[in-house]
Motif scaffolding. Sequence first.
Motif, short mmCIF file in Angstrom:
data_model
loop_
_atom_site.label_atom_id
_atom_site.label_comp_id
_atom_site.label_asym_id
_atom_site.label_seq_id
_atom_site.Cartn_x
_atom_site.Cartn_y
_atom_site.Cartn_z
N UNK A 79 0.84 -1.19 0.00
CA UNK A 79 0.00 0.00 0.00
C UNK A 79 0.88 1.25 0.00
N UNK A 80 1.89 1.27 0.89
CA UNK A 80 2.84 2.38 0.93
C UNK A 80 4.05 1.99 1.76
N UNK A 81 5.11 2.77 1.61
CA UNK A 81 6.33 2.52 2.39
C UNK A 81 7.06 3.85 2.58
N UNK A 82 7.81 3.90 3.69
CA UNK A 82 8.55 5.13 3.96
C UNK A 82 9.65 4.82 4.97
N UNK A 83 10.77 5.52 4.86
CA UNK A 83 11.87 5.40 5.81
C UNK A 83 12.06 6.75 6.49
N UNK A 84 12.08 6.73 7.82
CA UNK A 84 12.34 7.94 8.60
C UNK A 84 13.71 7.78 9.25
N UNK A 85 14.71 8.52 8.77
CA UNK A 85 16.00 8.47 9.45
C UNK A 85 15.92 9.22 10.78
N UNK A 86 16.42 8.62 11.84
CA UNK A 86 16.48 9.25 13.15
C UNK A 86 15.13 9.86 13.57
N UNK A 87 14.12 9.01 13.80
CA UNK A 87 12.80 9.52 14.18
C UNK A 87 12.84 10.33 15.47
N UNK A 88 11.99 11.33 15.55
CA UNK A 88 11.91 12.20 16.72
C UNK A 88 11.37 11.43 17.92
N UNK A 89 11.84 11.78 19.10
CA UNK A 89 11.39 11.15 20.34
C UNK A 89 9.87 11.26 20.53
N UNK A 90 9.27 12.29 19.94
CA UNK A 90 7.83 12.50 20.08
C UNK A 90 6.97 11.41 19.49
N UNK A 91 7.52 10.62 18.57
CA UNK A 91 6.72 9.54 17.99
C UNK A 91 7.12 8.17 18.54
N UNK A 92 7.95 8.16 19.58
CA UNK A 92 8.46 6.90 20.15
C UNK A 92 7.33 5.95 20.55
N UNK A 93 6.29 6.45 21.19
CA UNK A 93 5.17 5.61 21.60
C UNK A 93 4.53 4.93 20.40
N UNK A 94 4.39 5.65 19.31
CA UNK A 94 3.74 5.10 18.13
C UNK A 94 4.59 4.05 17.44
N UNK A 95 5.90 4.16 17.57
CA UNK A 95 6.80 3.19 16.96
C UNK A 95 6.64 1.84 17.66
N UNK A 96 6.51 1.86 18.97
CA UNK A 96 6.46 0.62 19.74
C UNK A 96 5.04 0.08 19.91
N UNK A 97 4.06 0.86 19.62
CA UNK A 97 2.67 0.44 19.77
C UNK A 97 2.33 -0.61 18.72
N UNK A 98 1.59 -1.62 19.09
CA UNK A 98 1.15 -2.63 18.14
C UNK A 98 -0.32 -2.95 18.38
N UNK A 99 -1.07 -3.06 17.31
CA UNK A 99 -2.50 -3.36 17.42
C UNK A 99 -2.79 -4.84 17.24
#
Length: 101
Positions: A79-99
């Motif tokens: 559907x889509x893909x993207x690479x974020x180099x050095x993601x901001x700490x503000x999205x840390x929760x969303x990185x580790x969250x799993x549904x």
Amino acid sequence: MAALGILEVFGLTTALVAADAACKAGKVTIQSFDKNKPANADNLLVPLLVVIKLRGSVSDVEMAMEAGIKAANSISGVSCSYIIPNPDEGIKLFIHESCIK
């Protein structure tokens, strides 16, 4: 520098095959799988989207994403893909969250 690879594919089988290919291609770890049933799910061949979140160095994530995309396209597609180099700490929760439980 750590990177986050985001790969959204059609279906769980495709996600597992893509994640396997990605992990074999680059030194990455899977942070989570998230599932989503989009509003237009009834119109899709595979009515479930799965987001695979990969972490590693920028070059490893790039290699992993390339392999994952190739594998996913051989089944039901990306559907889509993207690479974020050095993601901001503000999205840390969303990185580790799993549904997917």
